[in-house]
Design a protein around this motif. Structure first.
Motif, PDB file in Angstrom:
ATOM      1  N   HIS A  41      40.115  34.807  47.347  1.00 54.54           N
ATOM      2  CA  HIS A  41      41.553  34.783  47.071  1.00 54.54           C
ATOM      3  C   HIS A  41      42.235  35.960  47.757  1.00 54.54           C
ATOM      4  O   HIS A  41      41.632  37.013  47.956  1.00 54.54           O
ATOM      5  CB  HIS A  41      41.797  34.847  45.569  1.00 54.54           C
ATOM      6  CG  HIS A  41      41.221  33.680  44.822  1.00 54.54           C
ATOM      7  ND1 HIS A  41      41.882  32.476  44.694  1.00 54.54           N
ATOM      8  CD2 HIS A  41      40.038  33.538  44.174  1.00 54.54           C
ATOM      9  CE1 HIS A  41      41.139  31.646  43.993  1.00 54.54           C
ATOM     10  NE2 HIS A  41      40.016  32.256  43.667  1.00 54.54           N
ATOM     11  N   PHE A  43      44.512  37.824  46.530  1.00 53.68           N
ATOM     12  CA  PHE A  43      44.454  38.931  45.585  1.00 53.68           C
ATOM     13  C   PHE A  43      43.937  38.413  44.246  1.00 53.68           C
ATOM     14  O   PHE A  43      43.971  37.224  43.959  1.00 53.68           O
ATOM     15  CB  PHE A  43      45.803  39.635  45.412  1.00 53.68           C
ATOM     16  CG  PHE A  43      46.924  38.736  44.958  1.00 53.68           C
ATOM     17  CD1 PHE A  43      47.766  38.145  45.869  1.00 53.68           C
ATOM     18  CD2 PHE A  43      47.146  38.502  43.598  1.00 53.68           C
ATOM     19  CE1 PHE A  43      48.804  37.320  45.460  1.00 53.68           C
ATOM     20  CE2 PHE A  43      48.183  37.684  43.176  1.00 53.68           C
ATOM     21  CZ  PHE A  43      49.015  37.090  44.115  1.00 53.68           C
ATOM     22  N   GLU A  44      43.417  39.333  43.449  1.00 57.10           N
ATOM     23  CA  GLU A  44      42.794  39.009  42.166  1.00 57.10           C
ATOM     24  C   GLU A  44      43.845  38.882  41.065  1.00 57.10           C
ATOM     25  O   GLU A  44      44.777  39.682  40.982  1.00 57.10           O
ATOM     26  CB  GLU A  44      41.803  40.123  41.797  1.00 57.10           C
ATOM     27  CG  GLU A  44      41.007  39.884  40.550  1.00 57.10           C
ATOM     28  CD  GLU A  44      39.885  38.881  40.748  1.00 57.10           C
ATOM     29  OE1 GLU A  44      39.526  38.223  39.762  1.00 57.10           O
ATOM     30  OE2 GLU A  44      39.382  38.776  41.887  1.00 57.10           O
ATOM     31  N   VAL A  45      43.710  37.839  40.223  1.00 57.76           N
ATOM     32  CA  VAL A  45      44.476  37.730  38.976  1.00 57.76           C
ATOM     33  C   VAL A  45      43.443  37.593  37.860  1.00 57.76           C
ATOM     34  O   VAL A  45      42.856  36.533  37.666  1.00 57.76           O
ATOM     35  CB  VAL A  45      45.456  36.546  38.981  1.00 57.76           C
ATOM     36  CG1 VAL A  45      46.177  36.462  37.633  1.00 57.76           C
ATOM     37  CG2 VAL A  45      46.474  36.702  40.105  1.00 57.76           C
ATOM     38  N   THR A  64      42.280  33.880  39.026  1.00 56.81           N
ATOM     39  CA  THR A  64      41.067  33.925  39.852  1.00 56.81           C
ATOM     40  C   THR A  64      39.824  34.198  39.010  1.00 56.81           C
ATOM     41  O   THR A  64      38.730  33.766  39.364  1.00 56.81           O
ATOM     42  CB  THR A  64      41.171  35.009  40.937  1.00 56.81           C
ATOM     43  OG1 THR A  64      41.340  36.288  40.316  1.00 56.81           O
ATOM     44  CG2 THR A  64      42.350  34.735  41.861  1.00 56.81           C
ATOM     45  N   VAL A 205      42.702  47.038  40.610  1.00 59.14           N
ATOM     46  CA  VAL A 205      43.421  45.916  40.011  1.00 59.14           C
ATOM     47  C   VAL A 205      44.347  46.466  38.942  1.00 59.14           C
ATOM     48  O   VAL A 205      43.924  47.218  38.055  1.00 59.14           O
ATOM     49  CB  VAL A 205      42.452  44.888  39.398  1.00 59.14           C
ATOM     50  CG1 VAL A 205      43.210  43.823  38.606  1.00 59.14           C
ATOM     51  CG2 VAL A 205      41.624  44.227  40.502  1.00 59.14           C
ATOM     52  N   SER A 296      54.437  44.732  38.817  1.00 58.59           N
ATOM     53  CA  SER A 296      53.568  43.984  39.722  1.00 58.59           C
ATOM     54  C   SER A 296      53.910  44.253  41.185  1.00 58.59           C
ATOM     55  O   SER A 296      53.062  44.097  42.066  1.00 58.59           O
ATOM     56  CB  SER A 296      53.641  42.483  39.421  1.00 58.59           C
ATOM     57  OG  SER A 296      54.935  41.975  39.654  1.00 58.59           O
ATOM     58  N   MET A 299      51.668  46.370  43.397  1.00 60.84           N
ATOM     59  CA  MET A 299      50.574  45.804  44.192  1.00 60.84           C
ATOM     60  C   MET A 299      50.870  45.876  45.679  1.00 60.84           C
ATOM     61  O   MET A 299      50.021  46.284  46.478  1.00 60.84           O
ATOM     62  CB  MET A 299      50.325  44.344  43.795  1.00 60.84           C
ATOM     63  CG  MET A 299      49.545  44.142  42.519  1.00 60.84           C
ATOM     64  SD  MET A 299      48.990  42.430  42.360  1.00 60.84           S
ATOM     65  CE  MET A 299      50.554  41.545  42.334  1.00 60.84           C
ATOM     66  N   ARG A 305      44.364  45.547  45.007  1.00 57.65           N
ATOM     67  CA  ARG A 305      43.556  44.337  45.096  1.00 57.65           C
ATOM     68  C   ARG A 305      44.162  43.173  44.309  1.00 57.65           C
ATOM     69  O   ARG A 305      43.984  42.010  44.656  1.00 57.65           O
ATOM     70  CB  ARG A 305      42.142  44.615  44.590  1.00 57.65           C
ATOM     71  CG  ARG A 305      41.177  43.431  44.718  1.00 57.65           C
ATOM     72  CD  ARG A 305      39.847  43.722  44.060  1.00 57.65           C
ATOM     73  NE  ARG A 305      38.921  42.613  44.197  1.00 57.65           N
ATOM     74  CZ  ARG A 305      37.922  42.578  45.057  1.00 57.65           C
ATOM     75  NH1 ARG A 305      37.731  43.594  45.887  1.00 57.65           N
ATOM     76  NH2 ARG A 305      37.096  41.538  45.119  1.00 57.65           N
ATOM     77  N   GLY A 306      44.867  43.487  43.215  1.00 54.27           N
ATOM     78  CA  GLY A 306      45.423  42.400  42.414  1.00 54.27           C
ATOM     79  C   GLY A 306      45.980  42.889  41.103  1.00 54.27           C
ATOM     80  O   GLY A 306      46.339  44.066  40.952  1.00 54.27           O
ATOM     81  N   CYS A 335      53.028  37.520  40.037  1.00 50.62           N
ATOM     82  CA  CYS A 335      52.906  37.308  41.477  1.00 50.62           C
ATOM     83  C   CYS A 335      54.277  37.405  42.131  1.00 50.62           C
ATOM     84  O   CYS A 335      54.920  36.374  42.398  1.00 50.62           O
ATOM     85  CB  CYS A 335      52.272  35.961  41.765  1.00 50.62           C
ATOM     86  SG  CYS A 335      50.659  35.744  40.981  1.00 50.62           S
TER      87      CYS A 335
END
Length: 337
Positions: A41, A43-45, A64, A205, A296, A299, A305-306, A335
Motif C-alpha cells: 500500500h 501508506f499504512e492505515v 491496510t 505511523v 493527518s 503524514m 509511513r501512514g 486520508c
C-alpha cells in the motif's frame, strides 16, 4: 533486554499455538484467503479493534492492517484477507504483548509473524527472526510516563513504529486545567523529535484518538478554564486520570445537547464542549473530523509511513442518516487529499 534467536523461535511457537491453534486448518471457505497478504500500500492505515462485529462496517477501502484485541474471529480473518487487509492477533506473554498475523499454508501453518512489544522499562535491543516487526511508541521520545528507551536502536530493529499520539495529558506539569487529548502542535513536536533522533520518517505511523476525555470541573471559570482535581502521575501534580475516556460515538450524540455546543480551540486545534450534571460543570475535549484531518496532514508534511487509530470500535455504525455521515467523515479524515 536482548532477544536471542532461540527465545524468538520459542515465542513464535507459543504465539502460533495461542493465536491460531494447532492443526486447525484454513478457516475460510476459499482456501486462497488463508494465504499471506502481499499487496503493498502507498501508506499504512492501522486499525485497532477491540472485538465484536463493528469491523463489518469499517471503510475497507482505506484499511491496510487490523490489530484485533478481541477474541480470535475467523470470519474477520477471511473477510479482511478478501479485502487484501492483514489481521494481527494479540497474545499476552512475558513482560510485553505480542501480536501475530495469522494466515494458513497447509495444515495450521503460519509463515508471517508481526511482533509489537511494549517493554516495561529501560533501553531495548530487539532482534527478531520474522518477516515484520513493529513497536508501539509514546507520543514523544522525551521519557513520557517513564518510557526512557533507546528509540533509535529500536527503530533500527523494526520495520515501522506506531506512535501513540494521544493521552498527552497523562502528566500535567503547568496547571490543573482540562486540556486536549492530542493537541496539534504537541503532536507535531513529537514526530519532529523522533526524526531529529535520526529515525527515518517513513518508519513512523501516526496514531490518532477516536475518543476524548470528560473532565468534571472542581471550579469552572470559562471554556478552557476548567479546574481539575489534582491526581498526580509519575511526578506530575495533575493528570488526565481526573477525567474519563469517552468514545466518539458517545460524543457525537451529546455535543449538540450541551450548554456550549461544539467550541473550536484554535490554539490546540481541537474541539470541546461544556455540559452540567448534578450542579457540576464538565468539559469534554475530543477529536472530530476537522482535528483529525489537520493532524493527518502531518503524514505528508513529514513524509510518514501512514496513520492509525485507537480504536475502530469507537464510532457509531448504526444506519441513522446523521450518524452515518459522522462516521464517514471520521474515516475520510484519515486520508487527506
Amino acid at each position: 533486554m536482548r532477544w536471542s534467536l532461540e527465545l524468538v523461535q520459542a515465542l513464535v511457537v507459543l504465539v502460533l499455538w495461542v493465536c491460531c491453534g494447532s492443526g486447525t486448518g484454513c478457516p475460510c471457505s476459499d482456501r486462497a484467503l488463508c494465504k499471506p497478504v502481499t499487496v503493498e500500500h502507498e501508506f499504512e492505515v492501522f486499525v485497532f479493534d477491540v472485538g465484536g462485529k463493528d469491523w463489518k462496517y469499517y471503510d475497507w477501502s482505506k484499511v491496510t492492517t487490523i490489530a484485533a484485541f478481541g477474541p480470535y474471529d475467523p470470519e474477520l480473518l477471511c473477510y479482511a484477507h478478501a479485502n487484501q487487509v492483514r489481521v494481527v492477533l494479540r497474545a499476552g506473554m512475558l513482560e510485553g504483548t505480542i501480536y501475530a498475523e495469522c494466515h494458513w499454508v497447509g495444515e495450521g501453518q503460519m509463515n508471517h509473524l508481526i511482533i509489537i512489544w511494549k517493554p516495561p522499562t529501560g533501553s531495548v535491543t530487539v532482534q527478531m527472526a520474522t518477516n515484520w516487526v513493529t513497536f508501539n511508541m509514546p507520543w514523544s521520545p522525551d521519557c513520557i510516563d517513564g518510557r526512557c528507551y533507546d528509540f533509535l536502536r529500536i527503530a533500527n530493529s523494526c520495520d515501522f513504529l506506531f506512535v501513540m499520539s494521544y493521552d498527552m495529558q497523562s502528566q500535567m506539569w503547568d496547571n490543573c486545567f482540562a486540556k486536549a487529548n492530542a493537541p496539534y502542535y504537541q503532536t507535531l513536536s513529537g514526530y519532529s523529535a523522533y526524526i531529529n533522533l535520526g529515525i527515518d520518517s517513513r518508519k513512523l505511523v501516526l496514531g490518532v484518538p477516536w475518543y476524548g476525555y470528560d473532565y468534571p470541573c472542581t471550579q469552572f471559570f470559562e471554556t478552557g478554564r476548567c479546574v481539575l482535581e489534582k491526581i498526580p502521575f509519575r511526578g506530575a501534580p495533575c493528570s488526565n486520570a481526573a477525567g474519563r475516556q469517552v468514545p466518539y460515538k458517545e460524543i457525537g450524540q451529546h455535543v449538540h445537547k450541551s450548554i456550549t455546543g461544539r467550541y473550536w480551540d484554535d490554539e490546540q486545534k481541537v474541539p470541546s464542549y461544556i455540559y452540567m450534571v448534578n450542579n457540576t460543570f464538565h468539559e469534554v475535549w475530543y477529536d472530530d473530523p476537522q482535528s483529525i484531518s489537520i493532524k493527518s496532514a502531518i503524514m505528508k508534511k513529514l513524509r510518514l509511513r501512514g496513520i492509525g487509530m485507537w480504536n475502530g470500535n469507537m464510532l457509531n455504525y448504526s444506519d441513522d442518516h446523521f450518524i452515518v455521515k459522522q462516521t464517514e467523515d471520521m474515516w475520510n479524515a484519515l486520508c487527506p487529499l
